[in-house]
Design an enzyme around this catalytic site. Sequence first.
Site, PDB file in Angstrom:
ATOM      1  N   SER A   1      -6.731  -0.694  12.760  1.00 32.22           N
ATOM      2  CA  SER A   1      -7.578   0.492  12.791  1.00 32.22           C
ATOM      3  C   SER A   1      -8.209   0.608  14.169  1.00 32.22           C
ATOM      4  CB  SER A   1      -8.682   0.402  11.733  1.00 32.22           C
ATOM      5  OG  SER A   1      -9.663   1.406  11.937  1.00 32.22           O
TER       6      SER A   1
ATOM      7  N   TYR B   1     -15.097  -3.575   6.988  1.00 35.13           N
ATOM      8  CA  TYR B   1     -13.826  -2.950   7.372  1.00 35.13           C
ATOM      9  C   TYR B   1     -13.481  -3.258   8.824  1.00 35.13           C
ATOM     10  CZ  TYR B   1     -10.324   0.717   8.098  1.00 35.13           C
ATOM     11  OH  TYR B   1      -9.174   1.411   8.407  1.00 35.13           O
TER      12      TYR B   1
ATOM     13  N   GLY C   1       0.823  -1.212   0.000  1.00 39.12           N
ATOM     14  CA  GLY C   1       0.000   0.000   0.000  1.00 39.12           C
ATOM     15  C   GLY C   1       0.847   1.247   0.000  1.00 39.12           C
ATOM     16  N   ALA C   2       2.004   1.170  -0.639  1.00 34.05           N
ATOM     17  CA  ALA C   2       3.014   2.224  -0.530  1.00 34.05           C
ATOM     18  C   ALA C   2       2.830   3.366  -1.515  1.00 34.05           C
ATOM     19  CB  ALA C   2       4.414   1.621  -0.715  1.00 34.05           C
TER      20      ALA C   2
ATOM     21  N   LYS D   1     -10.191  -5.435  10.079  1.00 37.22           N
ATOM     22  CA  LYS D   1      -9.142  -4.873  10.919  1.00 37.22           C
ATOM     23  C   LYS D   1      -9.092  -5.552  12.284  1.00 37.22           C
ATOM     24  CE  LYS D   1      -7.446  -1.891   8.026  1.00 37.22           C
ATOM     25  NZ  LYS D   1      -6.056  -2.017   7.532  1.00 37.22           N
TER      26      LYS D   1
ATOM     27  N   ASP E   1      -0.725  -6.692  -6.339  1.00 41.16           N
ATOM     28  CA  ASP E   1      -2.092  -6.695  -5.834  1.00 41.16           C
ATOM     29  C   ASP E   1      -2.156  -7.770  -4.756  1.00 41.16           C
ATOM     30  OD1 ASP E   1      -4.828  -6.982  -5.350  1.00 41.16           O
ATOM     31  OD2 ASP E   1      -5.377  -6.655  -7.439  1.00 41.16           O
ATOM     32  N   VAL E   2      -2.397  -7.361  -3.512  1.00 39.61           N
ATOM     33  CA  VAL E   2      -2.341  -8.323  -2.409  1.00 39.61           C
ATOM     34  C   VAL E   2      -3.470  -9.344  -2.456  1.00 39.61           C
ATOM     35  CG1 VAL E   2      -1.089  -6.739  -0.898  1.00 39.61           C
ATOM     36  CG2 VAL E   2      -3.604  -6.803  -0.816  1.00 39.61           C
TER      37      VAL E   2
END
Length: 258
Positions: free
Chosen positions: A146, A158, A13-14, A162, A64-65
């Site tokens: 998160s 989400y 995600g860099a 997380k 792409d993870v």
Amino acid sequence: MTTPQARVAVVTGAASGIGAAIADQLIAAGVHVALLDKNVPASPAAVRRSDVSGHGDAMLVPCDVRDDLGVASAIDRVGTWRNRIDVVVNAAGVLVRSDIAATTPQTWQDVLDINLTGTFRVVQATLPYLVDPATAGTKRLINIGSGAADRGYAYPAYTASKGGVVAMTRQMAAELAPHGVTVNAINPGFVRTAINDDAWSDSEVRTRWEKTIPLGRMGRAEEVAAVACFLASPSASYVTGQTIAVDGGRGSSAATPV
């Protein structure tokens, strides 16, 4: 006198947000960083920073993870690049604003596939480097969770993803401790990134959010990155299995969730 070999980090995600800030700070600290993202053309800043004398080098790697083979291929490229991986930061993530009733099975699966399973894929692919007995005690694994994992103020897919990242972090810390690998999670609160652009562009929403934060403002990606860089450093050699909130005090307050 032999010069110690520079450490090598993988950051997913860099291309933007927290991942980009972490990559930038690691490079500034002299770490060689592989920037993994499905949108690598969007992340030139860290590569420009790497051109400055005295800083670490950087390599952009499309990844792409969600793709098992793609993750394995990306990690193979990093291994060929520097023959080692010392730090892994899982910052790739997505937020879909969909409540319980509106969350489709496909949305649920998509979010978990990136945020939770994607983290697992990257850890599994980098594991041979992390548990290398020749470098035991020097390896760092950092997962970005998160504040929603603790307080449930976001959306179901989400929040679940997380929460899974935080639980998986604890398990991985216990399993990898005998190999000298430290494993920690960071739970950011409301941080100004592209995910939260809607809040920044709506003064009413932003004010409502900020009223729930004791420090009275949203955070910056650089503030999360600073904690990640500490966890990646030799100074954090006795810190493992922890989840560190970077949320302006929100997690410890009685503020009403948004």
